[in-house]
Design an enzyme around this catalytic site. Structure first.
Site, PDB file in Angstrom:
ATOM      1  N   ALA A   1       0.866  -1.168   0.000  1.00 29.14           N
ATOM      2  CA  ALA A   1       0.000   0.000   0.000  1.00 29.14           C
ATOM      3  C   ALA A   1       0.909   1.227   0.000  1.00 29.14           C
ATOM      4  O   ALA A   1       2.093   1.124   0.316  1.00 29.14           O
ATOM      5  CB  ALA A   1      -0.868  -0.020   1.247  1.00 29.14           C
TER       6      ALA A   1
ATOM      7  N   GLY B   1       0.336  -4.998   0.466  1.00 28.58           N
ATOM      8  CA  GLY B   1      -0.802  -4.934  -0.442  1.00 28.58           C
ATOM      9  C   GLY B   1      -0.498  -5.556  -1.798  1.00 28.58           C
ATOM     10  O   GLY B   1      -1.393  -6.093  -2.461  1.00 28.58           O
TER      11      GLY B   1
ATOM     12  N   GLU C   1      -1.105  -9.081  -1.370  1.00 31.82           N
ATOM     13  CA  GLU C   1      -2.549  -9.292  -1.191  1.00 31.82           C
ATOM     14  C   GLU C   1      -3.267  -9.261  -2.545  1.00 31.82           C
ATOM     15  O   GLU C   1      -4.182 -10.031  -2.790  1.00 31.82           O
ATOM     16  CB  GLU C   1      -3.122  -8.234  -0.243  1.00 31.82           C
ATOM     17  CG  GLU C   1      -2.648  -8.434   1.195  1.00 31.82           C
ATOM     18  CD  GLU C   1      -3.230  -7.395   2.135  1.00 31.82           C
ATOM     19  OE1 GLU C   1      -2.930  -6.198   1.941  1.00 31.82           O
ATOM     20  OE2 GLU C   1      -3.976  -7.776   3.051  1.00 31.82           O
TER      21      GLU C   1
ATOM     22  N   GLU D   1       3.677  -6.015   6.984  1.00 31.47           N
ATOM     23  CA  GLU D   1       2.900  -4.967   7.665  1.00 31.47           C
ATOM     24  C   GLU D   1       3.237  -4.820   9.135  1.00 31.47           C
ATOM     25  O   GLU D   1       3.216  -3.707   9.680  1.00 31.47           O
ATOM     26  CB  GLU D   1       1.398  -5.234   7.502  1.00 31.47           C
ATOM     27  CG  GLU D   1       0.819  -4.827   6.165  1.00 31.47           C
ATOM     28  CD  GLU D   1       0.967  -5.876   5.080  1.00 31.47           C
ATOM     29  OE1 GLU D   1       1.753  -6.829   5.273  1.00 31.47           O
ATOM     30  OE2 GLU D   1       0.302  -5.745   4.036  1.00 31.47           O
TER      31      GLU D   1
HETATM   32  N1  COA Z   1       4.642   3.286  -0.190  1.00 33.16           N
HETATM   33  C1  COA Z   1       5.176   4.437  -0.664  1.00 33.16           C
HETATM   34  N2  COA Z   1       6.477   4.611  -0.877  1.00 33.16           N
HETATM   35  C2  COA Z   1       7.269   3.568  -0.637  1.00 33.16           C
HETATM   36  C3  COA Z   1       6.800   2.341  -0.152  1.00 33.16           C
HETATM   37  C4  COA Z   1       5.419   2.222   0.067  1.00 33.16           C
HETATM   38  N3  COA Z   1       4.857   1.097   0.511  1.00 33.16           N
HETATM   39  N4  COA Z   1       7.835   1.500   0.007  1.00 33.16           N
HETATM   40  C5  COA Z   1       8.933   2.179  -0.373  1.00 33.16           C
HETATM   41  N5  COA Z   1       8.585   3.432  -0.758  1.00 33.16           N
HETATM   42  C6  COA Z   1       9.479   4.473  -1.247  1.00 33.16           C
HETATM   43  C7  COA Z   1      10.481   4.880  -0.193  1.00 33.16           C
HETATM   44  O1  COA Z   1       9.944   5.847   0.667  1.00 33.16           O
HETATM   45  C8  COA Z   1      11.605   5.399  -1.034  1.00 33.16           C
HETATM   46  O2  COA Z   1      11.253   6.692  -1.443  1.00 33.16           O
HETATM   47  P1  COA Z   1      12.370   7.812  -1.569  1.00 33.16           P
HETATM   48  O3  COA Z   1      13.339   7.297  -2.586  1.00 33.16           O
HETATM   49  O4  COA Z   1      11.598   8.991  -1.997  1.00 33.16           O
HETATM   50  O5  COA Z   1      12.949   7.938  -0.215  1.00 33.16           O
HETATM   51  C9  COA Z   1      11.574   4.521  -2.272  1.00 33.16           C
HETATM   52  O6  COA Z   1      10.259   3.940  -2.283  1.00 33.16           O
HETATM   53  C10 COA Z   1      12.596   3.413  -2.269  1.00 33.16           C
HETATM   54  O7  COA Z   1      12.484   2.699  -1.052  1.00 33.16           O
HETATM   55  P2  COA Z   1      13.762   2.148  -0.288  1.00 33.16           P
HETATM   56  O8  COA Z   1      13.263   1.427   0.898  1.00 33.16           O
HETATM   57  O9  COA Z   1      14.726   3.249  -0.099  1.00 33.16           O
HETATM   58  O10 COA Z   1      14.361   1.169  -1.393  1.00 33.16           O
HETATM   59  P3  COA Z   1      14.876  -0.309  -1.258  1.00 33.16           P
HETATM   60  O11 COA Z   1      15.154  -0.741  -2.631  1.00 33.16           O
HETATM   61  O12 COA Z   1      15.942  -0.372  -0.217  1.00 33.16           O
HETATM   62  O13 COA Z   1      13.659  -1.169  -0.686  1.00 33.16           O
HETATM   63  C11 COA Z   1      11.451  -2.056  -0.513  1.00 33.16           C
HETATM   64  C12 COA Z   1      12.496  -1.366  -1.410  1.00 33.16           C
HETATM   65  C13 COA Z   1      10.157  -2.114  -1.268  1.00 33.16           C
HETATM   66  C14 COA Z   1      11.910  -3.471  -0.163  1.00 33.16           C
HETATM   67  C15 COA Z   1      11.286  -1.262   0.806  1.00 33.16           C
HETATM   68  O14 COA Z   1      11.028   0.078   0.481  1.00 33.16           O
HETATM   69  C16 COA Z   1      10.160  -1.720   1.691  1.00 33.16           C
HETATM   70  O15 COA Z   1      10.320  -2.658   2.445  1.00 33.16           O
HETATM   71  N6  COA Z   1       9.022  -1.019   1.621  1.00 33.16           N
HETATM   72  C17 COA Z   1       7.910  -1.224   2.516  1.00 33.16           C
HETATM   73  C18 COA Z   1       7.131  -2.405   2.116  1.00 33.16           C
HETATM   74  C19 COA Z   1       5.947  -2.521   3.040  1.00 33.16           C
HETATM   75  O16 COA Z   1       6.051  -2.440   4.238  1.00 33.16           O
HETATM   76  N7  COA Z   1       4.826  -2.741   2.425  1.00 33.16           N
HETATM   77  C20 COA Z   1       3.655  -2.914   3.154  1.00 33.16           C
HETATM   78  C21 COA Z   1       2.957  -1.620   3.222  1.00 33.16           C
HETATM   79  S1  COA Z   1       1.331  -1.963   3.755  1.00 33.16           S
END
Ligand code: COA
Length: 695
Positions: free
Chosen positions: A63, A102, A105, A125
């Site tokens: 999400a 999400g 999901e 999450e």
């Molecule tokens: N929503 C919005 N933005 C997100 C996001 C999300 N769920 N997940 C990551 N981003 C953004 C970060 O804020 C970052 O933005 P920025 O470059 O402006 O700072 C960018 O995406 C890259 O994320 P980053 O974590 O720096 O890159 P990464 O390659 O190291 O890791 C992921 C990528 C996806 C593995 C990691 O961002 C992550 O674990 N995200 C959360 C996933 C999550 O918890 N999802 C469930 C949400 S309900």
């Protein structure tokens, strides 16, 4: 179509392509686009199946966290996934990169799932203080064994594509062109008239009913204080107990309650600032970076070895400069043991361990460092020893090499001067054990070139660290604030608190260990060495609070010899030691300090507010640009509970007027030199603002 989702047709197969950089989060536009894609597929008789895939580096990573904390705009994710599953035409998810939260999901609601071999799938999450809220907790257990579901949902652990295939979470792992593979798969589904497999209609099989109690018990310990993991276990259990529609209704309600709670807010804050600190204020994003292909470490002690392992783990060749042949050999042997341990625990394959070990060499000669792009000095914390190293490095290192120090409190400006090239010098303060601790304090001096800072920030990420840039000042940020907490712990011991009370109050607050137990772990001789190094800056009362000197003189070095602030049994379990209590009581009597019972609230406030006040001074002095840096340092360096967001965020939640009032109270009680509110804190409190809303 809305922008982030485009819709194509290839013959009878429709393809919805999500393109919402950077991580294809399921923002409102994506959700709306998916609903439209489903509707167009349903409405067009020429289209018989729909493939959902993503452009860029990843499938949907969740999400959109930026939408949290505000009402979600329709269509919400729950509706999108319900419509996906309800589609009368097969819907196929083609996954690559990460299918998280999400994103997974959505995939679970598709009728078929394909994954590229490098895909990671997970429901993380809980790390944001919530549980999946779009039926993840109800669909996943319908596909995978209960333990796998609990590991993924309650612990937030992801799985590889191969594991997902074994678990039954994906239908196929496909090599090569994902879009083509998904297209071919869709064609096969249609040609073979494969029945739609709606996950929500499957009956979950509870293969191991004991798993719930086991997870509840272990999470209550491993994730002490966190609400979401336990709620996640409850939600998964519902999948086996309730009809699907009722299960998803309950899951969503639980998710929303957590989302609106204080813990999730704090954990989302922690997630956001961890990313914010990658953008260093005043350092343009396009600052050039230097290539780091080969590193060196000067010093073969515990820190030097750990730092070398960090480089080798990232695939960077590294040379350790030892001052004697035996110490170089001992370092390589110790590093061999570190890797053997990882192999023994099953966390690393032998071949990979061998590959990494082969990247590490040792030398006795400075000229051997001449090809290094980065040298990290990690010799004893002695300014003149370090200056001598930097003078040598200045003489042998190639032009443009970055010269760094692992010092935790010494003057980096002096090291820059000693090298003769201060622009190339910055601190890399690793925490012990360097190979496992994620925090990396990057210390810039006024002379450090922006290129050096940008390069080290990038390198930090490559090493898998949380790199935080701070300015060069006494103790930088981490140790400076820690020293204020340690000071109060010592004072309160003198005043009558017991070590176990202080530690209990802070572990109840959420720290994994209390401040005195931490000292026992690191070694009281080590803590004493730091105290001695700072002795000149200590106040008369701090100097006289020489409990560490007394304990070490009495042979109490901490866990390593079974006695420190506590006494340790053979399993290293601590118990209060009457000898320590007597030593402290004698000390207080000799100093004329009346002992009394301290309330837990006082213990907590003095420990935390002393740190927070110092944090405010650090911001004021410009040693950190923002409260963000401080919070990230405490979250990753000292186990500040993520569900409280970091010390500065916590202070905002308490309310700065309250913190200010308590500081004044302790300034009167303990002494103005310890608790006079920092001007920044006083000003913000007076204006009714917080560190994060400085106006
Ligand atoms: N929503 C919005 N933005 C997100 C996001 C999300 N769920 N997940 C990551 N981003 C953004 C970060 O804020 C970052 O933005 P920025 O470059 O402006 O700072 C960018 O995406 C890259 O994320 P980053 O974590 O720096 O890159 P990464 O390659 O190291 O890791 C992921 C990528 C996806 C593995 C990691 O961002 C992550 O674990 N995200 C959360 C996933 C999550 O918890 N999802 C469930 C949400 S309900």
């Amino acid at each position: 179509m809305t922008d982030p989702v485009s819709f194509l047709a290839r013959g009878r197969i429709a393809i919805a392509v999500i393109d919402n950089p950077p991580v294809n989060a399921l923002s409102h536009g994506v959700r709306a686009g998916l609903v439209e894609a489903l509707a167009r597929t349903a409405a067009d008789p020429a289209l018989e199946a729909l493939v959902i895939l993503c452009r860029g580096r990843t499938f949907c990573a969740g999400a959109d966290v930026r939408e949290f904390g505000r009402p979600f705009k329709d269509p919400q994710l729950g509706e999108v996934v319900a419509r996906t599953e309800a589609s009368a035409k097969p819907v196929i998810a083609a996954l690559h990169g990460t299918a998280l939260g999400g994103g997974l999901e959505l995939a679970l609601a598709c009728h078929f799932r394909l994954a590229a071999p490098s895909t990671r799938l997970g429901l993380p999450e809980v790390k944001l203080g919530i549980i999946p809220g779009a039926a993840g907790t109800q669909r996943l257990p319908r596909l995978v064994p209960v333990r796998a579901a609990l590991t993924m949902i309650a612990e937030g652990k992801d799985v590889s594509a191969t594991e997902a295939l074994k678990l039954g979470l994906v239908d196929a792992v496909v090599e090569g062109d994902l879009e083509q593979a998904a297209f071919d798969f869709a064609e096969a589904v249609l040609t073979e008239r494969r029945p739609l497999r709606r996950t929500g209609e499957l009956t979950p099989v509870l293969d191991d009913p004991g798993a719930f109690d086991e997870f509840t018990k272990s999470l209550a310990k491993k994730q002490r204080g966190f609400l979401a993991p336990l709620e996640a276990v409850k939600a998964v259990r519902l999948a086996y107990e309730l009809p699907f529609p009722e299960g998803i209704r309950r899951e969503n309600a639980m998710c929303m309650e957590l989302l609106n709670g204080a813990q999730s807010k704090a954990q989302r804050h922690a997630f956001a600032i961890e990313r914010d600190i990658a953008r260093v204020p005043g350092l343009p994003a396009d600052t050039p970076v230097r290539a780091i292909g080969r590193c060196a470490v000067v010093g073969s002690g515990v820190m030097g070895r750990g730092i070398a392992v960090c480089f080798a783990n990232a695939g960077i060749p590294v040379t350790i400069l030892a001052h004697r042949a035996e110490s170089g050999a001992a370092a390589l042997a110790a590093i061999g043991k570190i890797y053997a341990g990882l192999v023994g625990r099953g966390s690393l394959a032998q071949a990979e361990a061998d590959r990494r070990l082969a990247l590490i060499t040792s030398t006795l000669d400075y000229p051997d460092l001449k090809n290094a792009d980065l040298v990290v000095e990690a010799v004893a914390e002695d300014l003149s020893a370090k200056q001598a190293v930097f003078a040598q490095l200045g003489a042998v290192a190639r032009a443009g090499a970055i010269l760094s120090s692992n010092t935790s409190f010494l003057d980096l400006n002096a090291l820059g001067q000693a090298s003769g090239r201060p622009a190339d010098v910055a601190g890399m303060h690793f925490f012990n054990p360097a190979q496992t601790m994620r925090l990396l304090e990057l210390v810039r001096t006024p002379a450090s070139s922006p290129e050096v800072v940008a390069t080290l920030m990038k390198l930090g990420k490559l090493l898998g660290k949380v790199a935080v840039t701070v300015g060069a000042g006494e103790g930088f940020v981490a140790n400076r604030m820690l020293s204020r907490r340690s000071r109060e712990a010592l004072f309160m011991l003198e005043e009558g608190a017991e070590p176990s009370q202080i530690d209990r109050v802070l572990t109840d607050f959420g720290f994994p260990l209390g401040p005195l137990a931490v000292q026992d772990l690191g070694g009281l001789d080590v803590v004493l060495a730091t105290r001695r190094a700072r002795f000149a800056q200590l106040s008369p009362r701090e100097r006289s609070a020489d409990l560490l000197e007394q304990l070490t003189a009495a042979g109490r070095l901490g866990q390593k010899n079974g006695k420190g602030w506590y006494r340790y049994d053979a399993e290293r379990r601590p118990s209060p030691d009457p000898e320590v209590a007597q030593l402290i009581a004698r000390h207080a009597a000799a100093r004329g300090i009346a002992q009394r019972t301290l309330a837990d609230a006082e213990v907590l406030e003095r420990c935390l507010y002393a740190m927070i006040n110092e944090g405010a001074r650090l911001i004021e002095a410009g040693l950190v640009a923002r409260p963000h840096e401080i919070d990230v340092i405490w979250l990753h360096g000292f186990g500040f509970p993520a569900y409280r967001g970091g010390p500065m965020y916590y202070a905002d939640q308490v309310g700065l007027p309250t913190v200010h009032e308590r500081l004044l109270h302790y300034a009167a009680q303990v002494g103005p030199e310890y608790f006079t509110p920092a001007p920044l804190l006083a000003r913000l409190a007076g204006e009714g603002r917080g560190f994060y809303e400085p106006g």
